[in-house]
Motif scaffolding. Sequence first.
Motif, short mmCIF file in Angstrom:
data_model
loop_
_atom_site.label_atom_id
_atom_site.label_comp_id
_atom_site.label_asym_id
_atom_site.label_seq_id
_atom_site.Cartn_x
_atom_site.Cartn_y
_atom_site.Cartn_z
N LEU A 16 14.18 0.19 14.18
CA LEU A 16 13.29 0.24 13.02
C LEU A 16 11.84 0.08 13.44
CD1 LEU A 16 13.10 0.38 9.94
CD2 LEU A 16 13.34 -2.11 9.88
N ILE A 17 11.56 -0.87 14.32
CA ILE A 17 10.19 -1.09 14.79
C ILE A 17 9.68 0.13 15.53
CG2 ILE A 17 8.79 -2.45 16.38
CD1 ILE A 17 10.40 -4.88 15.62
N LYS A 18 10.52 0.72 16.39
CA LYS A 18 10.11 1.92 17.13
C LYS A 18 9.83 3.07 16.17
CE LYS A 18 12.33 1.12 21.60
NZ LYS A 18 13.36 1.62 22.55
N THR A 19 10.71 3.25 15.17
CA THR A 19 10.52 4.34 14.21
C THR A 19 9.21 4.15 13.44
OG1 THR A 19 12.92 4.56 13.98
CG2 THR A 19 11.54 5.55 12.27
N TYR A 21 6.66 2.42 14.35
CA TYR A 21 5.55 2.53 15.29
C TYR A 21 5.16 3.99 15.49
CZ TYR A 21 3.10 2.35 19.79
OH TYR A 21 2.19 2.50 20.80
N TRP A 22 6.16 4.84 15.79
CA TRP A 22 5.85 6.26 16.04
C TRP A 22 5.43 6.97 14.75
CZ3 TRP A 22 4.60 7.73 20.55
CH2 TRP A 22 5.17 7.13 21.68
N LEU A 23 6.01 6.58 13.61
CA LEU A 23 5.60 7.17 12.34
C LEU A 23 4.15 6.82 12.04
CD1 LEU A 23 6.38 8.70 9.77
CD2 LEU A 23 7.15 6.54 8.79
N ALA A 24 3.78 5.58 12.25
CA ALA A 24 2.39 5.17 12.03
C ALA A 24 1.44 5.92 12.96
CB ALA A 24 2.26 3.67 12.23
N LEU A 25 1.83 6.04 14.23
CA LEU A 25 0.98 6.78 15.15
C LEU A 25 0.84 8.24 14.73
CD1 LEU A 25 1.97 5.52 18.73
CD2 LEU A 25 -0.10 5.03 17.42
N ILE A 222 3.78 -3.58 11.10
CA ILE A 222 4.41 -3.14 12.36
C ILE A 222 3.91 -3.98 13.52
CG2 ILE A 222 4.67 -1.23 13.97
CD1 ILE A 222 4.61 0.68 11.64
N PHE A 223 2.58 -3.90 13.75
CA PHE A 223 2.06 -4.62 14.92
C PHE A 223 2.14 -6.14 14.75
CE2 PHE A 223 -0.10 -0.49 15.44
CZ PHE A 223 0.36 -0.19 16.71
N ARG A 224 1.95 -6.63 13.53
CA ARG A 224 2.06 -8.07 13.32
C ARG A 224 3.48 -8.56 13.56
NH1 ARG A 224 0.37 -11.34 7.80
NH2 ARG A 224 0.76 -13.45 8.59
N PRO A 225 4.51 -7.89 12.93
CA PRO A 225 5.89 -8.30 13.27
C PRO A 225 6.21 -8.15 14.75
CG PRO A 225 5.88 -6.96 11.28
CD PRO A 225 4.50 -6.89 11.86
N MET A 226 5.67 -7.04 15.35
CA MET A 226 5.92 -6.84 16.78
C MET A 226 5.28 -7.97 17.59
SD MET A 226 5.51 -2.72 17.30
CE MET A 226 5.53 -2.90 19.07
N SER A 227 4.04 -8.30 17.23
CA SER A 227 3.36 -9.37 17.98
C SER A 227 4.06 -10.71 17.76
CB SER A 227 1.90 -9.46 17.55
OG SER A 227 1.79 -9.78 16.18
N ASN A 228 4.54 -10.93 16.50
CA ASN A 228 5.28 -12.16 16.24
C ASN A 228 6.57 -12.20 17.02
OD1 ASN A 228 3.33 -13.08 14.46
ND2 ASN A 228 4.35 -12.26 12.65
#
Length: 689
Positions: A16-19, A21-25, A222-228
Amino acid sequence: MSQQPVHSVSRKLILLIKTGYWLALTIIAAMVVASFILLQQLMAQQQHNDALLDIVSTQKALSQRIVFLASATGAASRDKQPALVTALKQATGEFETNYDRLLKETGADPLSPARNDPKSIEYVLFNKPFHLDYFSVGLVANGDRLISSLASQLGMQSDGYKAGGERAGLDASVANATMSGYAALAQRISAFADEKSSSILDLHRTLFFATLGVIVLVALFIFRPMSNAILRKTRELVDARNSMAFIAVHDGLTGLHNRTFLTDHFDTLIKGAHRRRERLAVVQFDLDRFKQINDTLGHAAGDYVLVVTAQRMRDSCRASDLCARLGGDEFVMILNGAGTTEDIHALAKRILGDINEPITFQGTTIMPGASAGIAVYPIDADNAQDLLVHADLALYSAKKLGGGNFSFFSEELRRELDYRKQLEQDIRTAIADKSFEVYFQPQVSLTSGKISGIEALVRWKHATRGMISPGEFIPVAEKCGFMPDIGRIVIGKAINEAAEWDRAGIDFGRIAVNVSGTELREPDFDTFLFGTLERAGLAPQKLSLEIVESVILDDEKTGIASKLRHIRAAGVHLELDDFGTGYASLSHVNPNEIDRLKIDRRFVQNINENGDNTKIVRAITELARGLGISIVAEGAETEAELDSLMAIGCDQVQGYSIAFPMPQDKAREWLAARSPKKTKLKVLQGSLG
């Protein structure tokens, strides 16, 4: 939660995070590309508008120039007129070309409804009050007429226009009307360009803020959950590293330092004591009845006793002292600044008294009964290894005194240690030379006198000291880990000798060999056993393995139980040695696992005088008979003991009253003399008549 669902959830979260991430990019990239395209369109539109305005400005200047040149040509002398006509022709042609380009670039259509819109370009071109198209076309047509008329008059090349120049109609009113129209056209083009630029800028501004919004959303979701998640995982890794570092130097059960930590820091403690010119005492503890606690109350009780013992050690020592668990029920305390021998004696007595206090576990009172051995730096040794060895030797001495006490290392123990080291070296040499011998002691039936079996016993004849008792060298061999090697030597020699007897037709029943748990824990023991039988040519049914009750009690995790079942399934018999002295329950006396019970000699000796022993042997005999398990009593030394065993019903015996352990040649003679003689056929001679 099971391990697999946790991994599944983790994989889904990562996906989910990868999806996201790439969708946002992708969205950000699309917005950036769109913004770039809008900027390109804006710049192109600006350039197009600038070009149109340049044309309009040029047309305004050319309209004035055409009218000016037409007027100047008419007023000039004949010799100057050709040059002016040429300039007029060039200006008129450029004006016409620019006008055609202007119509093309603007896309103006005279039939378009936009001609009625005052704000449109078509309105300026094709509608009143400007009629720019009419005046532009008229200006070009009249200019061409004037040029043709003047060219004809001057004899220059012309398009054949014959009318007079007065019909050309090039005057200031035409120029002003054309100029006014082009000025209005410039305003329309500028207004249209400003409107379109404003629209593009609004769209670009919207796109810009949308991009910022997407970036904020990406950062928040995305980045906040990823960083957390990364921060959490980093903390987990740090915690895991700290836990691993703690586990690496601490015992997992008691929390005390382990052998690794002790090994790494002992030299530092010794150097510190040397620098301060202080004594350092090494106190090694061992619980006297720990195995009994495990066997009777279970491992949970044993673990609880270890934890309580460790806590009592911590409570008894100072902050500068070191407590460590070496493994099992063995502990070590390193006492810094130990003081005099009297101080160490008093301290050890107090600590041992605290440890030996009763322990209550689930309503049961346990008496741990610890013993201790003490070695002192620098009196007994000046290095860590020797101090631990000397403390262990002092502990062994304390246990020989009955347990629950402590002993200091002494010169007498030092001599014992030197003897033990030499004995250890001699055992190593004897293993290499395979100089251990096998003696045999028969087992017979009291009723029939038939040989039921023969036990193989290890003996060692030292080159200089003669025969050394098994009770002397076997404990040293067990301590040093030599028993598997010695056991294989004995098994090999016993099986080979039994195979020789079998081929010679000598009846010996079964050859019985003692096997320790250490030997059975060897991963290739069964492979070695079957290989030895096969090479010697002895049937597995001719072999018995004698095991003690502690082997039966050994946890299934060691693999001993399954290995014994495998060996027994191949035909090898299993005998439970020294029955009644261990802690096996009746559930372990299983005819599907045990073929014979061997009553320990302590119940057999003086059985004719000791009524309790008589009851014990009778109970064991009746138990074995009821289960269909054979039984043999060892240690029978007198006729009276044999009579008592006979009366009880214990038929098979082994002991000095039957035969002493014998070397192989004597055993062969003893067995051959008692083997049943085969009947020989005698051929009669004489005639048939």
